[in-house]
Write a protein that holds these residues in place. Structure first.
Motif, short mmCIF file in Angstrom:
data_model
loop_
_atom_site.label_atom_id
_atom_site.label_comp_id
_atom_site.label_asym_id
_atom_site.label_seq_id
_atom_site.Cartn_x
_atom_site.Cartn_y
_atom_site.Cartn_z
N TYR A 166 0.86 -1.18 0.00
CA TYR A 166 0.00 0.00 0.00
C TYR A 166 0.90 1.23 0.00
CZ TYR A 166 -3.34 3.56 1.35
OH TYR A 166 -4.11 4.71 1.38
N HIS A 167 0.71 2.08 -0.99
CA HIS A 167 1.48 3.31 -1.11
C HIS A 167 0.54 4.49 -1.32
CE1 HIS A 167 5.31 1.18 -1.13
NE2 HIS A 167 4.79 0.32 -1.99
N GLY A 168 -0.56 4.49 -0.57
CA GLY A 168 -1.51 5.58 -0.65
C GLY A 168 -2.34 5.52 -1.93
N GLY A 169 -2.62 6.66 -2.50
CA GLY A 169 -3.49 6.75 -3.67
C GLY A 169 -2.76 6.60 -4.99
N VAL A 170 -1.59 5.96 -4.99
CA VAL A 170 -0.82 5.78 -6.22
C VAL A 170 -1.50 4.70 -7.06
CG1 VAL A 170 1.39 5.02 -7.16
CG2 VAL A 170 1.34 6.49 -5.14
N ASP A 171 -2.03 5.07 -8.22
CA ASP A 171 -2.78 4.13 -9.05
C ASP A 171 -1.96 2.92 -9.46
OD1 ASP A 171 -5.54 5.07 -9.57
OD2 ASP A 171 -4.54 6.87 -10.27
N GLU A 172 -0.71 3.15 -9.81
CA GLU A 172 0.13 2.06 -10.28
C GLU A 172 0.31 0.96 -9.24
OE1 GLU A 172 1.58 5.83 -12.37
OE2 GLU A 172 0.78 5.26 -10.40
N ALA A 173 0.11 1.31 -7.96
CA ALA A 173 0.33 0.35 -6.87
C ALA A 173 -0.95 -0.36 -6.44
CB ALA A 173 0.95 1.07 -5.68
N HIS A 174 -2.06 -0.10 -7.10
CA HIS A 174 -3.34 -0.70 -6.70
C HIS A 174 -3.55 -2.07 -7.34
CE1 HIS A 174 -5.09 3.52 -5.64
NE2 HIS A 174 -4.31 3.03 -4.70
N VAL A 175 -2.50 -2.85 -7.40
CA VAL A 175 -2.57 -4.16 -8.03
C VAL A 175 -1.99 -5.21 -7.08
CG1 VAL A 175 -2.52 -3.35 -10.41
CG2 VAL A 175 -0.36 -3.74 -9.20
N GLU A 176 -2.39 -6.46 -7.29
CA GLU A 176 -1.84 -7.56 -6.53
C GLU A 176 -1.84 -8.81 -7.39
OE1 GLU A 176 -4.31 -8.23 -3.13
OE2 GLU A 176 -5.96 -9.07 -4.30
N LEU A 177 -1.21 -9.86 -6.91
CA LEU A 177 -1.21 -11.15 -7.59
C LEU A 177 -2.27 -12.06 -6.99
CD1 LEU A 177 2.61 -11.89 -7.96
CD2 LEU A 177 1.02 -11.25 -9.79
N ARG A 178 -3.09 -12.63 -7.85
CA ARG A 178 -4.04 -13.68 -7.45
C ARG A 178 -3.89 -14.81 -8.44
NH1 ARG A 178 -7.54 -13.27 -2.67
NH2 ARG A 178 -7.34 -11.09 -2.04
N ASN A 179 -3.55 -15.99 -7.93
CA ASN A 179 -3.32 -17.15 -8.79
C ASN A 179 -2.29 -16.84 -9.89
OD1 ASN A 179 -5.30 -18.70 -7.37
ND2 ASN A 179 -6.89 -17.61 -8.52
N GLY A 180 -1.29 -16.05 -9.52
CA GLY A 180 -0.21 -15.75 -10.44
C GLY A 180 -0.49 -14.68 -11.46
N ARG A 181 -1.67 -14.05 -11.38
CA ARG A 181 -2.04 -13.02 -12.35
C ARG A 181 -2.25 -11.68 -11.65
NH1 ARG A 181 -3.64 -14.53 -17.31
NH2 ARG A 181 -4.97 -12.69 -17.49
N MET A 182 -1.86 -10.60 -12.35
CA MET A 182 -2.07 -9.26 -11.81
C MET A 182 -3.53 -8.88 -11.90
SD MET A 182 -0.15 -5.67 -12.80
CE MET A 182 -0.78 -5.57 -14.48
N GLN A 183 -4.06 -8.35 -10.79
CA GLN A 183 -5.43 -7.85 -10.78
C GLN A 183 -5.52 -6.69 -9.79
OE1 GLN A 183 -7.76 -11.28 -9.35
NE2 GLN A 183 -7.90 -10.27 -7.37
N MET A 184 -6.66 -6.01 -9.80
CA MET A 184 -6.85 -4.91 -8.86
C MET A 184 -7.00 -5.47 -7.45
SD MET A 184 -6.65 -2.45 -10.96
CE MET A 184 -6.92 -1.11 -9.79
N ARG A 185 -6.47 -4.75 -6.48
CA ARG A 185 -6.57 -5.21 -5.10
C ARG A 185 -7.71 -4.49 -4.38
NH1 ARG A 185 -3.14 -2.39 -0.79
NH2 ARG A 185 -3.52 -4.39 0.24
N ASN A 186 -8.27 -5.18 -3.39
CA ASN A 186 -9.29 -4.59 -2.51
C ASN A 186 -10.48 -4.03 -3.27
OD1 ASN A 186 -7.74 -5.24 -0.34
ND2 ASN A 186 -7.02 -3.18 0.07
N MET A 187 -10.83 -4.63 -4.38
CA MET A 187 -12.00 -4.20 -5.17
C MET A 187 -11.86 -2.76 -5.66
SD MET A 187 -15.06 -5.96 -2.93
CE MET A 187 -14.53 -5.14 -1.41
N ILE A 188 -10.63 -2.27 -5.79
CA ILE A 188 -10.41 -0.91 -6.27
C ILE A 188 -10.76 -0.83 -7.74
CG2 ILE A 188 -8.64 0.86 -6.69
CD1 ILE A 188 -7.19 -0.14 -4.23
N HIS A 189 -11.44 0.23 -8.13
CA HIS A 189 -11.77 0.45 -9.53
C HIS A 189 -10.50 0.81 -10.31
CE1 HIS A 189 -13.41 2.49 -13.11
NE2 HIS A 189 -14.48 1.74 -12.91
N PRO A 190 -10.33 0.32 -11.52
CA PRO A 190 -9.10 0.61 -12.28
C PRO A 190 -8.93 2.07 -12.65
CG PRO A 190 -10.68 -0.60 -13.63
CD PRO A 190 -11.20 -0.65 -12.23
N ASN A 191 -9.99 2.86 -12.60
CA ASN A 191 -9.87 4.31 -12.76
C ASN A 191 -9.31 4.72 -14.12
OD1 ASN A 191 -10.21 6.92 -11.64
ND2 ASN A 191 -8.04 7.07 -11.16
#
Length: 462
Positions: A166-191
């Motif tokens: 978590y790095h605040g409101g930095v859009d580029e950091a609103h991602v995580e790995l799930r099953n080896g794939r990048m996706q949005m974390r915490n249900m954040i909208h991709p904006n």
């Protein structure tokens, strides 16, 4: 566990119901205030984070001093949340109150520097080891500025982060790995952000994955905490920092270290304590005693590369070269005055020694409770910060947190603690000490944690 997972979940839900009913009974004025606030605030309070407390509605604070808070219902709390680090200096410390009052009488913001800024710049360089600094209004803004600089000097777009960060409101950091794939974390909208173009994410402590992600030399910067603190504390593996620094230098990637939380490690943060060498250093929250502020410092080499892109302005020319960093209130006189008070009088080596000593005491006591009851829980400590997690050992990365996290048990603990007069960070179970924290405050936690352990054991959900 002593029952099936479904039964355990139902039992925890019933325990949460009991605690929330107890909370409602002892917080009628806060309940009324919350109902009133929901009429005019988008998510009930001035910030949407304020709804996240486990009582069913938030506590409305009447007053806070040191490490204690009192709500509008007259309930008192030992505060280990401390504004999720923003209050690490303690609530209403005399030095900050004095500095803020003095500056308010002289003007809050001028868009011009004050003499305090000279001291602040020199102290930031001495304390954290980087020569050149810029002030912002939040750590989010500092991270954004650092990323912008990295892109300017590398000509690359991608930002690499670690899954669960978590790095605040930095859009580029609103991602995580799930099953080896990048996706949005915490249900954040991709904006509207094309994360495939601007983001990369790998697991923390995974050197091979990091090397693979940097090999294409299309990453402008690695943005990281020295150890992860916002997803449950994830300690750093031996040798990982050396590997990150070597790989980023070899691939021409800027290394940004965000110490907004790990500033609790000591006067120079984790970076100075362990001799890290970031290209850009970021911090916020506590650095101005809870008054909104962020900072970022750059190395000599990074500054030289930036000055080639954006040279100092000729004073005979129109002054318009803001290059997309900062804001009108960044570096305002009030923030600078309180920042000086923080570094000169509060976040001193002597106070850090007291804070870290109290964290040691809390962590050791919590481990004794866990051991006494043979619970499959663990405690992690870094500096003045402690975390209790409901898994048998510290996670290696975000994937392990996802696999082992027991969110309903965390919710139960938070509600139970509030009813017993203790506040902890509501997003996970993290404790922070401030200079005003005393042994008696820490000992109260031991007693409450003991009662919590006994409660869940009796219910058969440990």
């Amino acid at each position: 566990m002593n029952a099936t997972d479904g039964t355990v979940s139902q039992t925890i839900d019933k325990l949460i119901d009991v605690e929330q009913a107890r909370f409602a009974e002892t917080h009628p004025r806060s309940a009324k205030a919350w109902a009133r606030g929901r009429k005019h605030f988008l998510y009930g309070g001035p910030s949407h984070w304020m709804r996240r407390w486990a009582g069913g509605f938030p506590i409305y604070v009447e007053e806070a001093r040191g490490c204690h808070a009192r709500d509008i219902d007259g309930n008192d709390y030992v505060d280990f949340c401390l504004g999720d680090t923003g209050g690490m200096c303690g609530h209403a410390p005399e030095a900050i109150t004095r500095a803020a009052t003095r500056q308010l009488q002289r003007g809050t913001t001028h868009m011009m520097p004050t003499q305090d800024s000279l001291w602040v710049g020199e102290e930031l360089a001495r304390r954290f080891g980087l020569p050149y600094w810029t002030l912002t209004t939040s750590a989010t803004d500092a991270n954004r500025g650092a990323i912008r600089i990295a892109r300017m000097i590398t000509g690359r777009d991608k930002v690499l982060v670690f899954s669960g960060c978590y790095h605040g409101g930095v859009d580029e950091a609103h991602v995580e790995l799930r099953n080896g794939r990048m996706q949005m974390r915490n249900m954040i909208h991709p904006n509207g952000v094309d994360h495939e173009r601007v983001s990369k994410v790998v697991e923390f402590n995974d050197v091979d994955a990091l090397e693979e992600a940097l090999a294409a030399e299309d990453v402008a910067c690695v943005l990281m905490e020295p150890l992860m603190t916002n997803f449950g504390m994830i300690p750093v593996a031996e040798g990982f920092h050396d590997a990150v620094r070597e790989a980023t230098r070899r691939t021409g990637t800027v290394l940004i270290i965000d110490e907004t939380h790990t500033l609790s490690c000591g006067p120079g943060g984790y970076t100075r304590l362990y001799g890290l060498e970031p290209d850009i250093f970021v911090a916020g929250k506590a650095i101005a005693g809870g008054i909104p502020a962020g900072i970022f410092g750059v190395s000599e080499k990074t500054a030289g590369r930036l000055w080639k892109e954006v040279p100092h302005v000729n004073p005979r020319q129109r002054q318009s070269a803001h290059f997309g960093i900062g804001g009108t209130l960044a570096g305002n006189a009030l923030t600078v005055a309180t920042m000086r008070a923080v570094m000169e009088e509060i976040l001193t080596p002597e106070n850090y020694a007291k804070m870290i000593g109290r964290a040691d005491r809390l962590a050791k006591a919590a481990r004794l409770v866990i051991s006494h009851h043979a619970l499959a829980w663990h405690v992690t400590q870094i500096g003045a910060r402690v975390e209790i997690m409901f898994s048998p050992r510290p996670p290696l990365n975000g994937a392990e947190v996802i696999a082992t996290r027991r969110g309903d048990l965390e919710t139960l603990l938070h509600a139970f603690y509030m009813n017993e007069g203790i506040l902890v960070t509501p997003f996970h179970t993290m404790f922070l000490m401030c200079p005003a924290t005393e042994d008696a405050d820490v000992d109260k936690h031991r007693a409450v944690f003991e009662r919590f352990a006994e409660t869940v054991i009796e219910a058969g959900v440990n």
